[in-house]
Design an enzyme around this catalytic site. Structure first.
Site, PDB file in Angstrom:
ATOM      1  N   ARG A  27     122.060  38.605 -49.742  1.00 43.14           N
ATOM      2  CA  ARG A  27     122.320  37.402 -50.202  1.00 43.14           C
ATOM      3  C   ARG A  27     123.437  37.738 -51.571  1.00 43.14           C
ATOM      4  O   ARG A  27     124.208  36.654 -51.773  1.00 43.14           O
ATOM      5  CB  ARG A  27     121.506  36.574 -50.617  1.00 43.14           C
ATOM      6  N   ARG A  36     126.467  34.712 -42.305  1.00 47.76           N
ATOM      7  CA  ARG A  36     124.995  33.991 -42.136  1.00 47.76           C
ATOM      8  C   ARG A  36     125.108  32.535 -41.867  1.00 47.76           C
ATOM      9  O   ARG A  36     124.073  31.752 -41.706  1.00 47.76           O
ATOM     10  CB  ARG A  36     124.154  34.513 -42.989  1.00 47.76           C
ATOM     11  N   ASP A  72     113.952  42.422 -41.131  1.00 54.10           N
ATOM     12  CA  ASP A  72     112.798  41.827 -41.830  1.00 54.10           C
ATOM     13  C   ASP A  72     111.549  42.604 -41.267  1.00 54.10           C
ATOM     14  O   ASP A  72     111.296  42.719 -40.373  1.00 54.10           O
ATOM     15  CB  ASP A  72     112.809  40.400 -41.966  1.00 54.10           C
TER      16      ASP A  72
HETATM   17  O1  CP3 Z   1     119.155  38.998 -49.135  1.00 57.11           O
HETATM   18  C1  CP3 Z   1     118.360  38.509 -48.169  1.00 57.11           C
HETATM   19  O2  CP3 Z   1     117.047  38.531 -48.795  1.00 57.11           O
HETATM   20  C2  CP3 Z   1     118.493  37.894 -47.171  1.00 57.11           C
HETATM   21  C3  CP3 Z   1     117.995  38.179 -46.031  1.00 57.11           C
HETATM   22  C4  CP3 Z   1     116.448  37.736 -45.896  1.00 57.11           C
HETATM   23  C5  CP3 Z   1     115.663  39.137 -45.723  1.00 57.11           C
HETATM   24  N1  CP3 Z   1     114.279  38.789 -45.649  1.00 57.11           N
HETATM   25  C6  CP3 Z   1     116.092  40.494 -45.500  1.00 57.11           C
HETATM   26  C7  CP3 Z   1     115.233  41.586 -45.596  1.00 57.11           C
HETATM   27  C8  CP3 Z   1     115.669  36.757 -45.964  1.00 57.11           C
HETATM   28  C9  CP3 Z   1     115.952  35.443 -46.133  1.00 57.11           C
HETATM   29  C10 CP3 Z   1     114.346  37.323 -45.712  1.00 57.11           C
HETATM   30  C11 CP3 Z   1     113.003  36.646 -45.759  1.00 57.11           C
HETATM   31  C12 CP3 Z   1     111.808  37.137 -46.155  1.00 57.11           C
HETATM   32  N2  CP3 Z   1     111.120  37.975 -45.811  1.00 57.11           N
HETATM   33  C13 CP3 Z   1     111.123  36.849 -47.425  1.00 57.11           C
HETATM   34  C14 CP3 Z   1     111.773  35.776 -48.598  1.00 57.11           C
HETATM   35  C15 CP3 Z   1     113.124  36.282 -49.259  1.00 57.11           C
HETATM   36  C16 CP3 Z   1     113.473  35.361 -50.071  1.00 57.11           C
HETATM   37  O3  CP3 Z   1     113.704  35.851 -51.209  1.00 57.11           O
HETATM   38  O4  CP3 Z   1     113.733  34.131 -49.939  1.00 57.11           O
HETATM   39  C17 CP3 Z   1     110.280  37.712 -47.822  1.00 57.11           C
HETATM   40  C18 CP3 Z   1     109.510  37.939 -49.066  1.00 57.11           C
HETATM   41  C19 CP3 Z   1     109.949  38.446 -46.646  1.00 57.11           C
HETATM   42  C20 CP3 Z   1     109.118  39.510 -46.488  1.00 57.11           C
HETATM   43  C21 CP3 Z   1     109.609  40.976 -46.653  1.00 57.11           C
HETATM   44  N3  CP3 Z   1     110.777  41.271 -45.878  1.00 57.11           N
HETATM   45  C22 CP3 Z   1     109.147  41.941 -47.743  1.00 57.11           C
HETATM   46  C23 CP3 Z   1     107.845  41.645 -48.415  1.00 57.11           C
HETATM   47  C24 CP3 Z   1     109.775  42.875 -47.537  1.00 57.11           C
HETATM   48  C25 CP3 Z   1     109.843  44.100 -48.010  1.00 57.11           C
HETATM   49  C26 CP3 Z   1     110.688  44.432 -49.167  1.00 57.11           C
HETATM   50  C27 CP3 Z   1     110.465  43.478 -50.371  1.00 57.11           C
HETATM   51  O5  CP3 Z   1     111.638  42.821 -50.846  1.00 57.11           O
HETATM   52  O6  CP3 Z   1     109.426  43.728 -50.964  1.00 57.11           O
HETATM   53  C28 CP3 Z   1     111.008  42.552 -46.498  1.00 57.11           C
HETATM   54  C29 CP3 Z   1     112.218  43.627 -46.153  1.00 57.11           C
HETATM   55  C30 CP3 Z   1     113.523  42.793 -45.975  1.00 57.11           C
HETATM   56  N4  CP3 Z   1     113.679  41.788 -45.958  1.00 57.11           N
HETATM   57  C31 CP3 Z   1     114.421  43.711 -45.815  1.00 57.11           C
HETATM   58  C32 CP3 Z   1     115.555  42.901 -45.577  1.00 57.11           C
HETATM   59  C33 CP3 Z   1     117.318  43.229 -45.541  1.00 57.11           C
HETATM   60  C34 CP3 Z   1     114.486  45.430 -46.028  1.00 57.11           C
HETATM   61  C35 CP3 Z   1     115.581  46.128 -45.990  1.00 57.11           C
HETATM   62  C36 CP3 Z   1     115.843  46.365 -47.547  1.00 57.11           C
HETATM   63  O7  CP3 Z   1     115.538  46.686 -48.565  1.00 57.11           O
HETATM   64  O8  CP3 Z   1     117.302  45.888 -47.214  1.00 57.11           O
END
Ligand code: CP3
Length: 351
Positions: A27, A36, A72
């Site tokens: 984002r 997106r 994700d």
């Molecule tokens: O920039 C973005 O965040 C947009 C896309 C997005 C991702 N996950 C990509 C992602 C969105 C909206 C999500 C949903 C999501 N999944 C959330 C909410 C995010 C928010 O702030 O609204 C959460 C907490 C998750 C669960 C999740 N996904 C965890 C706990 C992790 C591990 C990393 C961390 O931040 O603690 C992920 C990995 C994740 N989500 C990656 C990506 C691209 C991993 C690869 C990276 O580091 O780019």
């Protein structure tokens, strides 16, 4: 020529200190927000062309030393037919949380299916960024998975939680169900890892973002063996691993011993202190505090110099944030950090 990030994983000198950012694809980038605009989060992860394009965006823009595949940690649950969705502004939500042994037993009929879309997505990324075939330069693609504890925390709570009370209750009150659940999570995360490696991912990062709600003793007794299962899947495919957690600085050696070639460090301790706790045994990744991305450049620059200095004490150092890029980050700041790190670490050969 091996890429700088591969050299540092092996504890070898590199042309400059490698840098990438957790959540670099996402984002903070206007080109991501444009793409997106009409595609729900999990749909974008399951479309190989879209996922590959988003993965490449920050590499083109910031010239980071690695791509991280856009997906994700909840995607394997979706591929296993679990009713999970990403609620904008909230995070992952499960309609039916996993609360009992019967719920866990019902998971046993769920397996990863249709993971070819993941393999194809990574494959498309390597068409742009190259592959480790021995001669031409390439930018490695990092594949990843959620660690079993972090996945289980979402599955038991049904939604994001601060203290993971319900998950920890199950851990104590029904250890049989707990271990069966983590075993299932490890299996689907390992399958997700293998799907990314099949497409050309050459490093795997395991995210245990919420393991910090455990202490060392519980991590060892109830969690670490399941994380080891996922890391082992990468090693069996010949791919090195990064093991990242937040709030986990009290059990860094246990995270290493789970099978990590690199240990990720959050913002709570300096990298030289992490190196001391690990007995100078392993490459470290981190740990620019994301809070400083919004600070004046002079403040941020001073902090980066400290991170580089502390990181130079470890056997190897991959520069990264201490956690993901906040969505409000000015992308030009990220580009400037990459330029700065490359500039001040070129030909240092001190690692
Ligand atoms: O920039 C973005 O965040 C947009 C896309 C997005 C991702 N996950 C990509 C992602 C969105 C909206 C999500 C949903 C999501 N999944 C959330 C909410 C995010 C928010 O702030 O609204 C959460 C907490 C998750 C669960 C999740 N996904 C965890 C706990 C992790 C591990 C990393 C961390 O931040 O603690 C992920 C990995 C994740 N989500 C990656 C990506 C691209 C991993 C690869 C990276 O580091 O780019």
């Amino acid at each position: 020529m091996q890429p700088p990030i591969i050299a540092q994983i092996k504890g070898q000198p590199s042309a400059h200190r490698p840098i990438w950012f957790m959540r670099q694809a996402g984002r903070s980038l206007p080109e991501y927000r444009d793409l997106r605009a009409n595609i729900p989060m999990l749909d974008s992860c399951l479309n190989p062309e879209v996922a590959a394009e988003i993965t490449c965006q920050p590499v083109r823009r910031h010239k980071v030393d690695a791509a991280v595949f856009f997906s994700d940690i909840m995607v394997p649950l979706k591929l296993a037919g679990i009713d999970v969705h990403i609620e904008p502004g909230v995070g992952p939500v499960l309609d039916k949380p996993i609360l009992t042994m019967a719920d866990v037993s019902a998971l046993e009929t769920h397996h990863l299916e249709g993971e070819e879309v993941i393999t194809q997505g990574v494959q498309l990324v390597t068409e742009e960024l190259g592959r480790p075939d021995g001669t031409a330069p390439y930018t490695p693609v990092i594949g990843f998975a959620g660690a079993p504890f972090t996945l289980a925390a979402y599955m038991v709570e049904g939604r994001p939680s601060r203290d993971h009370l319900a998950a920890r209750t199950m851990m104590y009150a029904d250890p049989v169900a707990w271990h069966a659940l983590l075993d299932w999570c490890a299996r689907i995360s390992a399958d997700f890892v293998r799907a990314q490696i099949a497409g050309g991912a050459s490093i795997i990062q395991l995210f245990d973002s919420w393991a910090g709600s455990l202490g060392q003793a519980n991590y060892v007794a109830h969690v670490v063996d399941h994380s080891a299962t996922v890391l082992q899947a990468a090693h069996e495919a010949g791919v090195p691993t990064i093991h990242f957690g937040t709030g986990t600085n009290e059990f860094l050696p246990e995270m290493r011993d789970a099978g990590a070639d690199v240990v990720g460090v959050d913002h709570r301790i300096a990298l030289d202190e992490a190196d001391r706790r690990l007995g100078h045994t392993v490459t470290l990744q981190g740990n620019i505090d994301p809070a400083l991305l919004a600070a004046p450049w002079e403040v941020l620059e001073q902090h980066i110099r400290e991170v580089l200095d502390a990181g130079s004490k470890a056997p190897g150092h991959i520069v990264n944030l201490a956690h993901g890029v906040p969505p409000t980050t000015d992308p030009d700041v990220l580009t400037r950090i990459v330029e700065f790190v490359h500039e001040v670490t070129t030909d240092e050969h001190t690692n």
